[in-house]
Design a protein around this motif. Structure first.
Motif, PDB file in Angstrom:
ATOM      1  N   LYS A 309       0.833  -1.208   0.000  1.00 33.96           N
ATOM      2  CA  LYS A 309       0.000   0.000   0.000  1.00 33.96           C
ATOM      3  C   LYS A 309       0.863   1.252   0.000  1.00 33.96           C
ATOM      4  O   LYS A 309       0.563   2.239  -0.673  1.00 33.96           O
ATOM      5  N   HIS A 310       1.950   1.210   0.764  1.00 33.22           N
ATOM      6  CA  HIS A 310       2.838   2.373   0.865  1.00 33.22           C
ATOM      7  C   HIS A 310       3.572   2.632  -0.445  1.00 33.22           C
ATOM      8  O   HIS A 310       3.772   3.788  -0.840  1.00 33.22           O
ATOM      9  N   THR A 311       3.998   1.582  -1.130  1.00 27.72           N
ATOM     10  CA  THR A 311       4.788   1.733  -2.350  1.00 27.72           C
ATOM     11  C   THR A 311       3.930   1.928  -3.596  1.00 27.72           C
ATOM     12  O   THR A 311       4.451   2.305  -4.645  1.00 27.72           O
ATOM     13  N   ASN A 312       2.624   1.675  -3.499  1.00 27.28           N
ATOM     14  CA  ASN A 312       1.724   1.842  -4.649  1.00 27.28           C
ATOM     15  C   ASN A 312       1.636   3.315  -5.012  1.00 27.28           C
ATOM     16  O   ASN A 312       1.206   4.146  -4.211  1.00 27.28           O
ATOM     17  N   ILE A 313       2.041   3.659  -6.239  1.00 27.48           N
ATOM     18  CA  ILE A 313       2.072   5.056  -6.672  1.00 27.48           C
ATOM     19  C   ILE A 313       0.686   5.698  -6.630  1.00 27.48           C
ATOM     20  O   ILE A 313       0.547   6.907  -6.427  1.00 27.48           O
ATOM     21  N   ALA A 314      -0.358   4.892  -6.790  1.00 34.04           N
ATOM     22  CA  ALA A 314      -1.725   5.423  -6.778  1.00 34.04           C
ATOM     23  C   ALA A 314      -2.116   5.966  -5.410  1.00 34.04           C
ATOM     24  O   ALA A 314      -3.046   6.779  -5.304  1.00 34.04           O
ATOM     25  N   ASN A 315      -1.414   5.537  -4.366  1.00 41.18           N
ATOM     26  CA  ASN A 315      -1.716   6.019  -3.016  1.00 41.18           C
ATOM     27  C   ASN A 315      -0.903   7.258  -2.631  1.00 41.18           C
ATOM     28  O   ASN A 315      -1.055   7.777  -1.534  1.00 41.18           O
ATOM     29  N   LYS A 316      -0.052   7.724  -3.550  1.00 35.79           N
ATOM     30  CA  LYS A 316       0.763   8.899  -3.270  1.00 35.79           C
ATOM     31  C   LYS A 316      -0.040  10.182  -3.493  1.00 35.79           C
ATOM     32  O   LYS A 316      -1.086  10.186  -4.155  1.00 35.79           O
TER      33      LYS A 316
END
Length: 374
Positions: A309-316
């Motif tokens: 979840k942290h590394t998923n670019i969509a969550n940035k």
């Protein structure tokens, strides 16, 4: 410090301990996890400390006695451990024990013990991204280094205060003021408090308290705060939690899991090293930035899904995505793509993600072409 340990250990094993203690409903578990009740939270961590340390030490001591060796600290640290046992040894003897020692130092106004245990525990603030505690720790450390010797000596002698005169019942200044405020409110008559009522009670609080104590003595009553003057016997709870640990063979498992057998992130075993790296990075950051600047470190990932979840670019955030896109553009060096970026950079997040996807596809295609040529 208590909240930091709850944050680290809740999913690992404290949830199971809370359920054993009677926190069954979702609301009860959420209240326990928040650690708002300091006394209950402290008792839960005490049960964890003594139960888990006992289960860690018993197998080693038995093995040492079978080999006709004298059990020792060095021997325990050097002994072979399963992943779960190695993880628990770090948590118990580095952080949980540090909190226990810190409280003992506070109770006895022992500066050396307070500072030593706090220093040992402090990387956890940075590993768990707790900005208030991070800033407070750094500021206090710098003040102690920079202040004049006379001020340092005054701080050393007055780390904590004892209201009762008992040298083993020291408290922080904030707790002393909080208790005084609570005592003042107990004398407040019903209704909305006025400035006149506050003034009257504040000026006469010692006399009012003396009258109340005399009446309690005459009537044979116990002060409501006296319930915390003795240590609650938690031996049965410790034994019960040890039984759960042993029954589930938690410390014998060859994979890294929670007490409920859920797999942990593979890097969680090295959380202490990660936390120390974050602390070092923070010290480097504040050399050129304000102490109050909120540097967000890479957190400790307890489960693999947390890492994903942290590394998923969509969550940035849009700002983070924009930074990532500009880095890609610098690599590709395309005038056409740079012009397109100027047109879409202020649009909504979904548009930025589509543009980033396009950049990644172009980059992958270029990499494939270079591989084919080779």
């Amino acid at each position: 410090m208590t909240k930091a340990l709850f944050k680290l250990l809740w999913d690992v094993c404290l949830m199971e301990l809370a359920k054993m203690l009677g926190f069954k409903s979702p609301k009860a578990l959420a209240a326990c996890q928040a650690a708002h009740d300091h006394h209950k939270s402290w008792q839960i961590l005490e049960i964890f400390l003594f139960a888990m340390s006992g289960e860690l030490l018993v197998p080693y001591v038995r093995q040492a006695l079978e080999k006709k060796e004298t059990p020792s600290v060095e021997g325990f640290l050097a002994s072979n451990k399963t992943p779960n046992a190695a993880l628990m040894a770090k948590i118990v003897f580095d952080h949980s024990l540090a909190l226990h020692v810190f409280r003992a130092g506070v109770r006895r106004n022992n500066t050396e013990v307070i500072l030593c245990s706090r220093s040992k525990f402090s990387p956890l603030f940075f590993g768990l991204n707790m900005p208030f505690y991070m800033e407070a720790f750094v500021r206090d450390s710098l003040i102690r280094i920079q202040c004049p010797p006379a001020v340092n000596e005054f701080m050393r002698k007055n780390e904590t205060y004892t209201v009762t005169g008992n040298e083993s019942k020291g408290e922080g200044g904030d707790f002393v003021l909080e208790n005084l405020n609570r005592k003042s409110k107990s004398f407040m008559p019903p209704g909305l408090p006025t400035d006149e009522k506050w003034l009257t009670i504040s000026r006469n609080i010692d006399k009012l308290d003396e009258i109340r104590l005399n009446m309690q003595t005459i009537m044979g009553l116990t002060d409501k705060d006296s319930e915390y003057t003795y240590a609650y016997d938690i031996s049965e709870e410790i034994s019960a939690f040890r039984h759960i640990i042993r029954e589930r063979k938690y410390l014998q498992k060859q994979s890294l899991t929670t007490l409920s057998n859920k797999p942990l992130d593979s890097a969680f075993l090295h959380f202490a090293e990660h936390a120390q790296e974050n602390k070092d990075s923070h010290y480097t950051h504040i050399q050129t930035h304000a102490l109050s600047s909120r540097l967000k470190h890479t957190p400790i990932f307890i489960f693999q899904e947390h890492r994903e979840k942290h590394t998923n670019i969509a969550n940035k955030t849009k700002a983070e995505i924009s930074t990532h896109i500009e880095t890609q553009l610098d690599t590709l060096k395309s005038h056409t793509l740079s012009q397109k970026w100027k047109k879409v950079k202020n649009l909504k997040k979904s548009v930025l993600l589509e543009f980033l996807k396009e950049l990644n596809e172009i980059k992958d295609a270029e990499s494939q072409s270079e591989s084919d040529v080779e």
